[in-house]
Every structure is written in structure tokens, then in C-alpha cells.
Design a protein around this motif. Sequence first.
Motif, PDB file in Angstrom:
ATOM      1  N   GLN A 159       0.590  -1.275   0.083  1.00  6.72           N
ATOM      2  CA  GLN A 159      -0.115   0.069   0.023  1.00  6.72           C
ATOM      3  C   GLN A 159       0.958   1.363  -0.014  1.00  6.72           C
ATOM      4  N   MET A 160       1.928   1.087   0.722  1.00  9.36           N
ATOM      5  CA  MET A 160       2.929   2.365   0.709  1.00  9.36           C
ATOM      6  C   MET A 160       3.482   2.539  -0.485  1.00  9.36           C
ATOM      7  N   CYS A 161       3.867   1.467  -1.574  1.00  4.68           N
ATOM      8  CA  CYS A 161       4.539   1.633  -2.516  1.00  4.68           C
ATOM      9  C   CYS A 161       3.515   2.244  -3.521  1.00  4.68           C
ATOM     10  N   ILE A 162       2.072   1.730  -3.460  1.00  2.00           N
ATOM     11  CA  ILE A 162       1.272   2.099  -4.364  1.00  2.00           C
ATOM     12  C   ILE A 162       0.882   3.592  -3.985  1.00  2.00           C
ATOM     13  N   ARG A 163       0.770   4.031  -2.628  1.00  2.01           N
ATOM     14  CA  ARG A 163       0.960   5.512  -2.466  1.00  2.01           C
ATOM     15  C   ARG A 163       1.938   6.401  -2.936  1.00  2.01           C
ATOM     16  N   ASP A 164       3.212   5.871  -2.527  1.00  3.68           N
ATOM     17  CA  ASP A 164       4.311   6.585  -2.845  1.00  3.68           C
ATOM     18  C   ASP A 164       4.457   6.675  -4.537  1.00  3.68           C
ATOM     19  N   ARG A 165       3.993   5.881  -4.993  1.00  2.00           N
ATOM     20  CA  ARG A 165       4.187   6.001  -6.809  1.00  2.00           C
ATOM     21  C   ARG A 165       3.230   7.082  -7.224  1.00  2.00           C
ATOM     22  N   ALA A 166       2.126   6.968  -6.471  1.00  2.00           N
ATOM     23  CA  ALA A 166       0.943   8.158  -7.025  1.00  2.00           C
ATOM     24  C   ALA A 166       1.753   9.309  -6.739  1.00  2.00           C
ATOM     25  N   TYR A 167       2.156   9.554  -5.254  1.00  2.00           N
ATOM     26  CA  TYR A 167       2.711  10.803  -5.208  1.00  2.00           C
ATOM     27  C   TYR A 167       3.783  11.224  -6.130  1.00  2.00           C
ATOM     28  N   THR A 168       4.575  10.390  -6.545  1.00  2.00           N
ATOM     29  CA  THR A 168       5.766  10.444  -7.382  1.00  2.00           C
ATOM     30  C   THR A 168       5.300  10.923  -8.699  1.00  2.00           C
ATOM     31  N   THR A 169       4.152  10.183  -9.047  1.00  2.00           N
ATOM     32  CA  THR A 169       3.553  10.822 -10.564  1.00  2.00           C
ATOM     33  C   THR A 169       2.922  11.918 -10.530  1.00  2.00           C
ATOM     34  N   LYS A 170       2.422  12.324  -9.450  1.00  2.00           N
ATOM     35  CA  LYS A 170       1.863  13.694  -9.113  1.00  2.00           C
ATOM     36  C   LYS A 170       3.003  14.750  -9.284  1.00  2.00           C
ATOM     37  N   LEU A 171       4.114  14.475  -8.630  1.00  2.00           N
ATOM     38  CA  LEU A 171       5.233  15.379  -8.593  1.00  2.00           C
ATOM     39  C   LEU A 171       5.901  15.601  -9.983  1.00  2.00           C
ATOM     40  N   ARG A 172       5.936  14.461 -10.492  1.00  2.00           N
ATOM     41  CA  ARG A 172       6.576  14.449 -12.020  1.00  2.00           C
ATOM     42  C   ARG A 172       5.729  15.211 -12.721  1.00  2.00           C
ATOM     43  N   TRP A 205       3.630  17.567 -12.281  1.00  2.00           N
ATOM     44  CA  TRP A 205       3.825  19.051 -11.827  1.00  2.00           C
ATOM     45  C   TRP A 205       5.286  19.623 -12.167  1.00  2.00           C
ATOM     46  N   MET A 206       6.230  18.776 -12.085  1.00  2.00           N
ATOM     47  CA  MET A 206       7.366  19.378 -12.610  1.00  2.00           C
ATOM     48  C   MET A 206       7.503  19.767 -14.215  1.00  2.00           C
ATOM     49  N   PHE A 207       6.883  18.582 -14.689  1.00  2.00           N
ATOM     50  CA  PHE A 207       6.787  18.878 -16.342  1.00  2.00           C
ATOM     51  C   PHE A 207       6.057  20.249 -16.758  1.00  2.00           C
ATOM     52  N   GLU A 208       4.933  20.371 -15.948  1.00  2.00           N
ATOM     53  CA  GLU A 208       4.009  21.317 -16.462  1.00  2.00           C
ATOM     54  C   GLU A 208       4.635  22.774 -15.980  1.00  2.00           C
ATOM     55  N   VAL A 221       7.818  23.366 -14.482  1.00  2.00           N
ATOM     56  CA  VAL A 221       9.356  23.669 -14.599  1.00  2.00           C
ATOM     57  C   VAL A 221       9.873  23.420 -16.051  1.00  2.00           C
ATOM     58  N   TYR A 222       9.936  22.023 -16.320  1.00  2.00           N
ATOM     59  CA  TYR A 222      10.499  21.791 -17.614  1.00  2.00           C
ATOM     60  C   TYR A 222      10.113  22.239 -18.949  1.00  2.00           C
ATOM     61  N   GLU A 223       8.646  22.331 -18.932  1.00  2.00           N
ATOM     62  CA  GLU A 223       7.740  22.642 -20.200  1.00  2.00           C
ATOM     63  C   GLU A 223       7.125  24.205 -19.827  1.00  2.00           C
ATOM     64  N   ASN A 224       7.461  24.862 -18.941  1.00  2.00           N
ATOM     65  CA  ASN A 224       7.027  26.270 -18.890  1.00  2.00           C
ATOM     66  C   ASN A 224       7.450  27.167 -19.310  1.00  2.00           C
ATOM     67  N   LYS A 225       6.678  28.237 -20.199  1.00  2.00           N
ATOM     68  CA  LYS A 225       7.329  28.931 -21.219  1.00  2.00           C
ATOM     69  C   LYS A 225       8.087  30.229 -20.691  1.00  2.00           C
ATOM     70  N   VAL A 226       7.828  30.583 -19.324  1.00  2.00           N
ATOM     71  CA  VAL A 226       8.548  31.522 -18.802  1.00  2.00           C
ATOM     72  C   VAL A 226      10.106  31.185 -18.651  1.00  2.00           C
ATOM     73  N   PRO A 227      10.287  30.132 -17.759  1.00  2.00           N
ATOM     74  CA  PRO A 227      11.613  29.533 -17.461  1.00  2.00           C
ATOM     75  C   PRO A 227      12.228  29.276 -18.744  1.00  2.00           C
TER      76      PRO A 227
END
Length: 108
Positions: free
Chosen positions: A10-23, A25-28, A30-36
Motif C-alpha cells: 500500500q505504501m508503494c502504491i501511495r508513493d508511486r501516486a505521489y511521485t507521478t503527481k510530482l513528476r 507538476w514538474m513537467f507542467e 518547470v520543464y515545459e513552462n514557457k517563462v523559465p
Amino acid sequence: LHKAIRRQRQMCIRDRAYTTKLRDWMFENVYENKVPKAEEGRAQQLLVFLYQYYLKHTQELPEEYLLMIRERKEPKERVVCDYIAGMSDSYSIDKFEELFIPKSWKVH
């Protein structure tokens, strides 16, 4: 034992979900944001200027970096890269301004 394994899964599934959300967010944001992205070329130029400056002025590196060159015989190119890599964004901008932007002065 089964409860421990179930809890771990259950912890692995929850951690994977948090990691996916963080990933996502980072793409939206940081990585692909037009301003930076618009500043990316300027930031690269700033790093090139700092690198070239410190290669020519290694005596201005902090003592711990000078020891890496003198005592550990590390190549100065590597040491300068390590020094710049350890700078925060704001510190590197401050250093750039200190080294390359003329100071204003009062005219009497």
C-alpha cells in the motif's frame, strides 16, 4: 507477516501516486513552462561567463576549491565546474552582477 507485506505494498502504491503527481507538476511548471524556458539561453550564457572568468581567475575561488587544485591535483576545469554547480540561482546571478555589471556612481 501478511499484514506487513500488505502495508508495504500500500505504501508503494501511495508513493508511486505521489511521485507521478510530482513528476506531472514538474513537467507542467518547470520543464515545459514557457517563462523559465524563455530565460534558458540567458542562464546558459551567464554560466559560460562565470566559467570563463573563474578559469582565468582561479585565485578568486574559495580556499577549499583552491586546495582541490593544489593538493589533490584536480583539473581546474573540473574544480571550476564543481564551484559553479554548487551555486544557487540567486548566488550565481549576484556573482555575475558583481563581476560583469558596472557599478553606478554619483556625479558631483
